[in-house]
Design a protein around this motif. Sequence first.
Motif, mmCIF file in Angstrom:
data_model
loop_
_atom_site.group_PDB
_atom_site.id
_atom_site.type_symbol
_atom_site.label_atom_id
_atom_site.label_comp_id
_atom_site.label_asym_id
_atom_site.label_seq_id
_atom_site.Cartn_x
_atom_site.Cartn_y
_atom_site.Cartn_z
ATOM 1 N N ASN A 239 -20.548 1.813 -5.917
ATOM 2 C CA ASN A 239 -20.129 0.682 -6.522
ATOM 3 C C ASN A 239 -18.913 0.205 -6.963
ATOM 4 O O ASN A 239 -18.339 -0.882 -6.746
ATOM 5 N N ALA A 240 -18.204 1.576 -7.335
ATOM 6 C CA ALA A 240 -16.633 1.284 -8.146
ATOM 7 C C ALA A 240 -15.620 1.684 -6.972
ATOM 8 O O ALA A 240 -14.523 1.730 -7.545
ATOM 9 N N ALA A 241 -15.847 1.628 -5.839
ATOM 10 C CA ALA A 241 -14.935 1.640 -4.737
ATOM 11 C C ALA A 241 -13.771 0.793 -4.836
ATOM 12 O O ALA A 241 -12.660 1.013 -4.654
ATOM 13 N N ALA A 242 -14.010 -0.493 -5.158
ATOM 14 C CA ALA A 242 -13.095 -1.558 -5.187
ATOM 15 C C ALA A 242 -12.161 -1.287 -6.469
ATOM 16 O O ALA A 242 -10.951 -1.812 -6.368
ATOM 17 N N ILE A 243 -12.741 -0.575 -7.353
ATOM 18 C CA ILE A 243 -12.016 -0.409 -8.718
ATOM 19 C C ILE A 243 -10.706 0.722 -8.391
ATOM 20 O O ILE A 243 -9.569 0.704 -8.656
ATOM 21 N N LEU A 244 -11.304 1.678 -7.441
ATOM 22 C CA LEU A 244 -10.180 2.742 -6.928
ATOM 23 C C LEU A 244 -8.886 1.951 -6.095
ATOM 24 O O LEU A 244 -7.854 2.557 -6.151
ATOM 25 N N LEU A 245 -9.724 1.193 -5.427
ATOM 26 C CA LEU A 245 -8.763 0.443 -4.501
ATOM 27 C C LEU A 245 -7.676 -0.243 -5.130
ATOM 28 O O LEU A 245 -6.473 -0.557 -5.128
ATOM 29 N N LEU A 246 -8.274 -0.957 -6.265
ATOM 30 C CA LEU A 246 -7.358 -1.618 -7.095
ATOM 31 C C LEU A 246 -6.081 -0.826 -8.103
ATOM 32 O O LEU A 246 -5.191 -1.246 -7.953
ATOM 33 N N CYS A 247 -6.614 0.424 -8.176
ATOM 34 C CA CYS A 247 -5.451 1.398 -8.964
ATOM 35 C C CYS A 247 -4.510 1.509 -7.795
ATOM 36 O O CYS A 247 -3.206 1.582 -8.198
ATOM 37 N N ILE A 248 -4.811 1.727 -6.546
ATOM 38 C CA ILE A 248 -3.941 2.284 -5.348
ATOM 39 C C ILE A 248 -3.148 0.590 -5.348
ATOM 40 O O ILE A 248 -1.578 0.988 -5.136
ATOM 41 N N GLN A 249 -3.637 -0.399 -5.105
ATOM 42 C CA GLN A 249 -3.073 -1.668 -5.186
ATOM 43 C C GLN A 249 -1.968 -1.785 -6.314
ATOM 44 O O GLN A 249 -0.636 -2.226 -5.866
ATOM 45 N N HIS A 250 -2.098 -1.509 -7.486
ATOM 46 C CA HIS A 250 -1.253 -1.821 -8.584
ATOM 47 C C HIS A 250 0.033 -0.721 -8.476
ATOM 48 O O HIS A 250 1.199 -1.202 -8.568
ATOM 49 N N LEU A 251 -0.518 0.334 -8.148
ATOM 50 C CA LEU A 251 0.694 1.352 -7.907
ATOM 51 C C LEU A 251 1.581 1.010 -6.745
ATOM 52 O O LEU A 251 2.957 1.093 -6.891
ATOM 53 N N ALA A 252 1.052 0.648 -5.702
ATOM 54 C CA ALA A 252 1.686 0.514 -4.347
ATOM 55 C C ALA A 252 2.578 -1.091 -4.867
ATOM 56 O O ALA A 252 3.678 -0.942 -4.162
ATOM 57 N N GLY A 253 2.022 -1.990 -5.469
ATOM 58 C CA GLY A 253 2.854 -2.993 -5.622
ATOM 59 C C GLY A 253 3.841 -2.785 -6.653
ATOM 60 O O GLY A 253 4.979 -3.488 -6.524
ATOM 61 N N HIS A 254 4.028 -1.703 -7.371
ATOM 62 C CA HIS A 254 5.179 -1.449 -7.943
ATOM 63 C C HIS A 254 6.167 -0.608 -7.438
ATOM 64 O O HIS A 254 7.331 -0.845 -7.423
ATOM 65 N N SER A 255 5.665 0.512 -6.526
ATOM 66 C CA SER A 255 6.585 1.171 -5.967
ATOM 67 C C SER A 255 5.945 1.830 -4.589
ATOM 68 O O SER A 255 4.744 2.557 -4.892
ATOM 69 N N LEU A 256 6.347 1.656 -3.528
ATOM 70 C CA LEU A 256 5.643 2.268 -2.391
ATOM 71 C C LEU A 256 6.474 3.247 -1.485
ATOM 72 O O LEU A 256 7.368 2.674 -0.887
ATOM 73 N N SER A 257 6.541 4.415 -1.492
ATOM 74 C CA SER A 257 7.382 5.137 -0.697
ATOM 75 C C SER A 257 7.047 5.277 0.669
ATOM 76 O O SER A 257 5.928 4.894 1.142
ATOM 77 N N VAL A 258 7.798 5.616 1.460
ATOM 78 C CA VAL A 258 7.699 5.652 2.875
ATOM 79 C C VAL A 258 6.498 6.701 3.438
ATOM 80 O O VAL A 258 5.603 6.350 4.031
ATOM 81 N N ASP A 259 6.361 7.823 2.501
ATOM 82 C CA ASP A 259 5.402 8.646 2.864
ATOM 83 C C ASP A 259 3.952 8.245 2.554
ATOM 84 O O ASP A 259 3.081 8.536 3.080
ATOM 85 N N ASP A 260 3.828 7.767 1.228
ATOM 86 C CA ASP A 260 2.755 6.984 1.082
ATOM 87 C C ASP A 260 2.455 5.828 1.832
ATOM 88 O O ASP A 260 1.093 5.843 1.831
#
Length: 702
Positions: A135-156
Motif C-alpha cells: 500500500n505504501a509503494a507510492a510513498i517510496l516513489l515520493l522519496c525518490i521523486q523528492h531526491l531526484a527533484g533536488h539532484s539527479l546524476s546521470v548514473d541514477d
Amino acid sequence: MGKPESLDKLKNVVSGIENFGCGEESEATAFLVIDSLIATMGGVESFEEDEDSNPPSVMLNSRAAIVSGELIPWLPGLGDSVKFMSPRTRMVRGLLVIIRSCTRNRAMCSTAGLLGVLLRSVEEIISKDVDMKWNAAAILLLCIQHLAGHSLSVDDLHRWLQVIKAAVTTAWSSPLMLALEKAMSGKESRGPACTFEFDGESSGLLGPGESRWPFTNGYAFATWIYIESFADTLNAATAAAAIAAAAAAKSGKTSAMSAAAAASALAGEGTAHMPRLFSFLSADNQGIEAYFHAQFLVVESGSGKARKSSLHFTHAFKPQCWYFIGLEHSCKQGLLGKAESELRLYIDGSLYESRPFDFPRISKPLSFCCIGTNPPPTMAGLQRRRRQCPLFAEMGPVYIFKEPIGPERMARLASRGGDVLPCFGNGAGLPWLATNDYVRNKAEESSILDADIGGYTHLLYHPCLLSGRFCPDASLSGAAGTLRRPAEVLGQVHVATRMKPVESFWALAYGGPMSLLPLTVSNVHKDSLEPCLGNLPLSLSTVTLAAPVFRIMSVAIQHPGNNEELCRTQGPEILARILRYLLHSLASLDRKHDGVGEEELVAAIVSLCQSQKINHVLKVQLFRTLLLDLKIWSLCNYGLQKKLLSSLQDMVFTEATAMRNAEAIQLLLDGCRRCYWMISEKDSETTFPLDRNTRQMGDSLL
C-alpha cells in the motif's frame, strides 16, 4: 553501520531469518531497528504526510538514511491499515518526512547516494511484488521523486530507466515514469544549481566593513532565495496588521498600511525571531536591515538613536518556493530641494510594489555587512534588545549594488538566472565559442548585462566560489584584484551543488531525451526497424508510458543542449513515426476505455510543440509533423480529432507566428481533402487510409 556483513546480518534480523535469541518477534525487532535509525537521523515529530505536522529541521546522520534505504525490501510490508503501519511503511514514511523537511537533508542524502540505494530497493521489491500490492509503494516513489527533484546524476537516471524497462509490463512502470516526470518539473528545479545553505541557527555571511558609508544615493540588493521556514506564523502578522489598521481607522491620523508597518517595527523591537535577509549597520546600530516578519518582508532603516522607520511589504512569501528577490532604494533630489525617496520590491524580475520611504542619511562607516543574518550578540555595542536572527534558507548569488540599477536591469538579471558567474572588465572576452544561435545570443546578452551592472556593483558573492571559511568577492573591483573583500562565514554555511534532471538527460546519451522513445515501442520489424505491435501486455504498457514520455521531453527540450540533440537526431521526423505507431496501436488494441489515454496523448503532444521556446525553426517543424498532419490523426476516433482541431483553433491566436510559418491553412486543407473528403475520387491514392484497407466515404467522421 559501515561493514557490509553487519548490514547483511541486519537484513536477516528484520526479515525474521535470524533473531537475537531473546524471544522477541521479528516484527517487534524490526520496529526497534526502524525507530533507532530514525532517531539517529534526527527523529520525526509525526509520520503523517501533512508537511505542517513536521517543522523543517536538519538531519544529523545521512549514513543512517543509507542503511534505512538498504533495509526497505527486507522489512515486512503486509498488514497496513488505518490504525497500523507495517515496519516497511513506517520506514519509508519516516524517510519521506526527513527528506522533505529541508533542502539540506536532500543535499546530504544525495551526496551519500541515497537515490541509487532507493532505486535498487525498488528493483528488489518489484521482483517480489509485481502487482504493487504494498500500500505504501507510492510513498517510496515520493522519496525518490523528492531526491531526484533536488539532484539527479546521470548514473541514477540510467538506473531509473533500467528499472522502468525491466518492470515495463508490471504495475510499477507507470508510477515510476510519473515520478520521473514530476521530478523534472519540481519546484526545486527552478532554482540555481549552486546555493548557500543557511541553517537558521548561527549561519550567515559577514562582508567587509568600509571606512565610509558606501550607499550615498541609494542601493539595490538582489538574490535568489528558497526559504525553508518562517519563525512566525501568517496569522500573527495578519493580526498585527489588522490591529494596526483598526487603530489607524479610529484615529484617522495615518494610513492603515503605515500603521501595519509601525506594528511590524514595534514587533521587531522585542526578542521575536525575525530572520534577516541582510543587515548593513554602523558600529552604533545605524543602517538598513531587511527581515521577514512572518511571511512578509520588512525594510527598516535608522540614521540616529530615535530616528527609525520601517516599511512592511504586502506580498506573502511562501515557504519552500524559489523566488528572485530584488530590493531597490532610490533617492532623487527634487526641484525645490526636497529629496524624493522610493523603495521598490521586485519578485521574479517584475516590479511588485513601489512605496515612498525616506532614504537614511548615514555619516558613520559601514561596520557590519551581514547576509542571511544580523550581527551576532557577541559583537560589541550591538543587539542590546534583539538576538541574532539568522535565516533558514537556500540562497543563490548575492548582488549588492551601491546605486539603484532600475527595473530593466533587474528584470534582465532575474531572467538570466542564478547559475551564471558574471565576468567583468576587458578580460571577460566575447562569447564566440557558442554551439548554436540561442546559446550565443544568451551569452552576448549576459556579457552586455555584466558590462551594464559592473560599475554599480559593490559586492558580489557566488556560492560556487566559497572555499573554507571565506567567499571571495566577484564584483568588478574584486575580480580585478583592486580590492580584496572576501565574506567571512558565520557559523556553518554549506554549499549545495545539484545536477538538474534536464542536464542529466543531455549527458545521458546521444540524442538526450530522445533516448526515452524506445520505452514507447513494444516491438520493431527485424528488417526495416519500423515500430510494430508486440504482444498485448507489452503494447498496453508502452502505450501507457507514451504521454508521460512526451511530457518529460517537453520539459527537457527547454535546455539548450537537449534542444540541439533533438535537431541533430531529426527529432520531428522520428517523433512523427512514433506518434503514427502509437495512434495505430491505440486504434488496434481492443481496449474498453473512454478515450482517456488518447486524450492524454493529444495533450502531451500539444504541450511538446508549444513548449519549444528556444528554436523557432524546430517549433515550426514540430507543428508541421505532429499537429498539422491530419493523416496521422485520422486513425483516431472523431471525438479525439475534434479535440485536436479545437486545440489548433486556440493556437491560431496563441501561436500565430508558428502557425503562419508552418503554412497551417494549406496543410489543414490538404489534410481535410485526404481524410474527410465526402466524394470518392476514382484511382486517387488519398482514397485509401494508412492501414491499406478501403475507406468508405466519411470514414474518419465515424
